[in-house]
Scaffold this active site. Structure first.
Site, short mmCIF file in Angstrom:
data_model
loop_
_atom_site.label_atom_id
_atom_site.label_comp_id
_atom_site.label_asym_id
_atom_site.label_seq_id
_atom_site.Cartn_x
_atom_site.Cartn_y
_atom_site.Cartn_z
N ASN A 413 -39.05 -33.20 -35.77
CA ASN A 413 -38.18 -32.57 -36.77
C ASN A 413 -39.00 -31.78 -37.77
O ASN A 413 -39.88 -32.34 -38.45
CB ASN A 413 -37.39 -33.64 -37.53
CG ASN A 413 -36.50 -33.01 -38.59
OD1 ASN A 413 -35.50 -32.35 -38.27
ND2 ASN A 413 -36.86 -33.15 -39.86
N GLU A 414 -38.72 -30.49 -37.85
CA GLU A 414 -39.30 -29.60 -38.85
C GLU A 414 -40.80 -29.68 -39.00
O GLU A 414 -41.33 -29.74 -40.11
CB GLU A 414 -38.65 -29.86 -40.23
CG GLU A 414 -37.17 -29.54 -40.26
CD GLU A 414 -36.63 -29.39 -41.67
OE1 GLU A 414 -37.30 -29.82 -42.63
OE2 GLU A 414 -35.54 -28.81 -41.82
N ASN A 467 -32.53 -26.10 -38.57
CA ASN A 467 -32.08 -26.69 -39.84
C ASN A 467 -32.11 -25.58 -40.89
O ASN A 467 -33.18 -25.00 -41.13
CB ASN A 467 -33.05 -27.78 -40.31
CG ASN A 467 -33.03 -29.02 -39.43
OD1 ASN A 467 -32.22 -29.12 -38.52
ND2 ASN A 467 -33.91 -29.96 -39.71
N TYR A 469 -30.60 -24.12 -44.82
CA TYR A 469 -29.96 -24.48 -46.09
C TYR A 469 -29.66 -23.26 -46.95
O TYR A 469 -29.86 -23.29 -48.15
CB TYR A 469 -30.85 -25.50 -46.82
CG TYR A 469 -30.84 -26.85 -46.14
CD1 TYR A 469 -29.87 -27.79 -46.46
CD2 TYR A 469 -31.77 -27.18 -45.15
CE1 TYR A 469 -29.82 -29.02 -45.83
CE2 TYR A 469 -31.73 -28.41 -44.51
CZ TYR A 469 -30.75 -29.33 -44.86
OH TYR A 469 -30.70 -30.55 -44.24
N TYR A 473 -31.04 -24.65 -50.68
CA TYR A 473 -32.42 -24.48 -51.15
C TYR A 473 -32.74 -23.01 -51.44
O TYR A 473 -33.66 -22.71 -52.20
CB TYR A 473 -33.43 -25.04 -50.14
CG TYR A 473 -33.39 -26.55 -50.06
CD1 TYR A 473 -33.60 -27.33 -51.19
CD2 TYR A 473 -33.14 -27.21 -48.85
CE1 TYR A 473 -33.56 -28.72 -51.13
CE2 TYR A 473 -33.11 -28.59 -48.78
CZ TYR A 473 -33.31 -29.34 -49.92
OH TYR A 473 -33.27 -30.71 -49.85
N TRP A 550 -25.73 -32.06 -42.26
CA TRP A 550 -26.67 -33.00 -42.89
C TRP A 550 -26.03 -33.52 -44.15
O TRP A 550 -25.77 -32.74 -45.02
CB TRP A 550 -28.01 -32.33 -43.21
CG TRP A 550 -29.05 -33.33 -43.60
CD1 TRP A 550 -29.53 -33.57 -44.86
CD2 TRP A 550 -29.75 -34.21 -42.72
NE1 TRP A 550 -30.48 -34.55 -44.82
CE2 TRP A 550 -30.62 -34.97 -43.52
CE3 TRP A 550 -29.69 -34.46 -41.34
CZ2 TRP A 550 -31.45 -35.96 -42.98
CZ3 TRP A 550 -30.52 -35.44 -40.81
CH2 TRP A 550 -31.39 -36.16 -41.64
N LYS A 569 -26.49 -35.61 -49.57
CA LYS A 569 -25.81 -34.61 -48.73
C LYS A 569 -24.79 -35.24 -47.79
O LYS A 569 -24.23 -34.55 -46.92
CB LYS A 569 -26.84 -33.79 -47.93
CG LYS A 569 -27.74 -32.94 -48.83
CD LYS A 569 -28.57 -31.95 -48.07
CE LYS A 569 -29.53 -31.21 -48.98
NZ LYS A 569 -30.64 -32.05 -49.48
C1 GCB Z 1 -34.46 -31.27 -43.93
C2 GCB Z 1 -34.97 -32.51 -43.28
C3 GCB Z 1 -34.22 -33.74 -43.72
C4 GCB Z 1 -33.96 -33.69 -45.22
C5 GCB Z 1 -33.12 -32.46 -45.51
C6 GCB Z 1 -32.82 -32.29 -47.00
O1 GCB Z 1 -34.63 -30.19 -43.48
O2 GCB Z 1 -34.98 -32.42 -41.89
O3 GCB Z 1 -34.97 -34.87 -43.38
O4 GCB Z 1 -33.37 -34.84 -45.70
O5 GCB Z 1 -33.79 -31.33 -45.09
O6 GCB Z 1 -31.80 -32.79 -47.44
O7 GCB Z 1 -33.61 -31.67 -47.69
#
Ligand code: GCB
Length: 593
Positions: A413-414, A467, A469, A473, A550, A569
């Site tokens: 993951n990431e 992923n 945001y 973000y 998420w 989240k």
């Molecule tokens: C992500 C991660 C995850 C975090 C999420 C966040 O990209 O994969 O583990 O919890 O962002 O909420 O920032």
């Protein structure tokens, strides 16, 4: 390694309950041989559970290093002449086990099972002492990684993943018996041929002279429908009832070891007959395009931490059904095997992930406080780390290969994925996954820091998992700008001609915070607006074959200015109450309402 079960030839004894427990902050336990007698100054600890939140004590919660678990158990007197095995479904992140004074097994990795044949150490009808040294320290050669940093207040564990480093014995512990000639492994693969199904199996056995194998396939009512002789074979299923999303129909494959006419070992494997294939931009299950609707989840509840709990398992699946989800990702580690068994029976589709999370110093610096490390280097994530990672992939696939619910492996993951170091690190890991399982697609989850054109690892995946945001973000509170930027990036990825699953999109939301002003981050209304914006973008792009919000529920993280009592989240709160967004998702995902 096969999961323990009770059959006509096998028996098991569950060792869950209260164990003696001691922290070992000064590292005394090993030199003082704490395994050789009753643990000194022990308290008690629940198994399965994380130890962190049981005591009302920050020193326990934030502890890193060795902890010791111990209990005694009577070996069933009927097990004379049997092979006797001690199995841990997991111990986070590594463990060494003693039976009486003898060390019997060590294991690295916090989320996969390990076992020891202890036949030589035990006598049926007598009591044994089991001692486990569990260690939860994260370092550059663990998956996930971390570092111990010296601070004026003493050493501190740091890591770069966004969930709390819960540790302990999180899943069941078993003592079990098999005959001396026993089935050691069983692999099934399924295919479809018109209306019929094809089940191929391969078995390994530690067999005595003259032992042969036989496979018997029964339907869900127990009626025998096919059989074959041999350690490998193919069974035809006329008019097959397929395993499909929402229809967890399972056959039972019994493998028997036979000596003359006696069944000397018997093992049952449930089998869902289905196919999985990536074809162009489509993700096909049984030849039909599948659209993933659901979440990234966590194993995370109050008090238990990451300890498996059957009531929460059932409740979470009820909520998945209520909201109309058909799938989830086991972010960011392999989940308890009970979860996979239940997903098989419920027809819930899984993306199955290793614990390789936090291999990204770009994120470590940006979100969780400046770190100043390079991700891939001889002193940080290096060849030894990659070998631990490879082993984690092998153990995940060895454990979960027979679950029809699992349709896709996620090997990380990431991670950092926009550098040569990343490309060199990951290329062989995709091969490891494909060698271990030629039947399922493989991918990894890409991070926003490595957008289209910069990512050097996505070329290896069968599926793109992103992923993103936008609106959280970046473009925070400005969903108009977010919509344009997100669509632009997504269209570029769509040009790769692979199916795209949005494995994370989400907005922190404080339950009970409301606002009539559009674009108010943290409010319940903003979470809904944010999700709506994402869904508009997804619906305009054919290559998008899935949306995993998420997160399913709020979860615990380390403390920090970005987190308010954890990551918020969730569509549900940590105690599984719906936020406004849960109703919005339900309206989108439930076509029957
Ligand atoms: C992500 C991660 C995850 C975090 C999420 C966040 O990209 O994969 O583990 O919890 O962002 O909420 O920032």
């Amino acid at each position: 390694m096969l999961r323990p079960q009770d059959t006509t030839t096998r028996e098991r004894k569950n060792l869950n309950g209260l164990w003696r427990f001691a922290l070992d902050p000064d590292g005394e336990g090993t030199p003082a041989a704490w395994f050789a007698g009753p643990l000194p100054e022990a308290s008690e600890m629940a198994v399965p559970a994380s130890f962190n939140d049981i005591a009302a004590d920050a020193a326990v919660r934030d502890y890193f290093g060795d902890v010791w678990y111990q209990r005694t158990v009577w070996v069933p007197r009927g097990w004379q002449g049997e092979r006797i095995v001690l199995l841990f479904e997991s111990a986070t992140h590594r463990a060494t086990v003693w039976v009486n004074d003898t060390e019997v097994v060590s294991h690295e990795g916090g989320y996969t099972p390990f076992e020891a044949d202890i036949t030589e150490q035990v006598t049926p009808g007598e009591q044994i002492r089991i001692t486990v040294r569990v260690n939860n320290t994260l370092h550059w050669q663990s998956i996930p990684p971390g570092v111990i940093e010296e601070t004026p207040a003493g050493p501190r564990q740091r890591y770069w993943h966004d969930f709390f480093n819960y540790a302990g014995i999180h899943r069941s512990v078993w003592l079990y018996a098999t005959p001396p000639a026993y089935i050691a492994d069983l692999t099934v693969a399924t295919d479809l041929d018109g209306d019929n199904g094809v089940v191929s199996y391969t078995a390994d056995a530690v067999a005595q002279e003259g032992v042969r194998a036989r496979a018997v396939l029964r339907d869900a009512d127990g009626a025998e429908i096919a059989s074959a002789d041999g350690f490998r074979g193919t069974l035809q299923v006329l008019n097959v009832h397929k395993w499909a999303p929402g229809d967890g129909y399972l056959y039972d494959l019994e493998l028997q070891l036979i000596n003359e006419d006696d069944v000397v070992d018997s093992y049952h494997q449930s089998v869902g007959v289905r196919t999985v294939k990536v074809d162009g931009i489509e993700f096909l299950i049984n030849g039909e395009p599948f659209y993933f609707k659901g979440f990234g989840k966590h194993e995370d509840v109050a008090v238990l931490g990451k300890g498996h709990n059957d009531a929460y398992l059932l409740h979470d699946f009820e909520l998945l059904k209520w909201i109309g989800a058909n799938s989830f990702r086991t972010s960011h580690y392999p989940y308890a095997e009970d979860v996979l068994d239940y997903a098989d029976r419920q027809g819930i589709v899984l993306i199955d992930e290793t614990a390789a999370v936090g291999l990204n110093m770009g994120l470590g610096g940006g979100i969780f406080g400046g770190q100043g490390y390079k991700t891939f280097s001889p002193d940080t994530a290096n060849d030894a780390t990659r070998e631990v990672h490879a082993q984690a992939i092998r153990e995940l696939i060895a454990r979960d290969k027979n679950h029809p619910s699992v349709v896709l492996w996620s090997i990380a993951n990431e991670p950092e994925s926009d550098t040569e170091g990343a490309e060199n690190y990951f290329r062989p890991l995709f091969d490891v996954a494909r060698r271990a399982d030629p039947t399922r697609p493989v991918g990894f989850v890409n991070v926003m820091l490595a957008p289209h054109g910069k990512c050097r690892v996505s070329q290896f995946g069968d599926v793109l998992m992103l992923n993103r945001y936008y609106g959280w973000y970046v473009d925070t509170g400005d969903l108009e700008a977010a919509e344009i930027n997100w669509e632009t990036e997504l269209r570029a990825w769509a040009g790769d001609g692979k199916p795209i699953i949005i494995t994370e999109y989400g907005a922190d939301t404080y339950p009970g915070l409301h606002s009539v002003a559009a674009g108010s981050p943290w409010s319940e209304e903003y979470q809904v607006e944010y999700l709506d914006m994402n869904h508009r973008v997804f619906d305009r792009i054919d290559a998008v074959v899935g949306e995993h919000v998420w997160n399913f529920a709020d979860f615990t993280t380390t403390s920090g200015i970005m987190r308010v009592g954890g990551n918020k989240k969730g569509a549900f709160t940590r105690d599984r109450q719906p936020k406004t967004a849960a109703f919005a998702l339900r309206r989108r995902w439930r076509s029957d309402l």
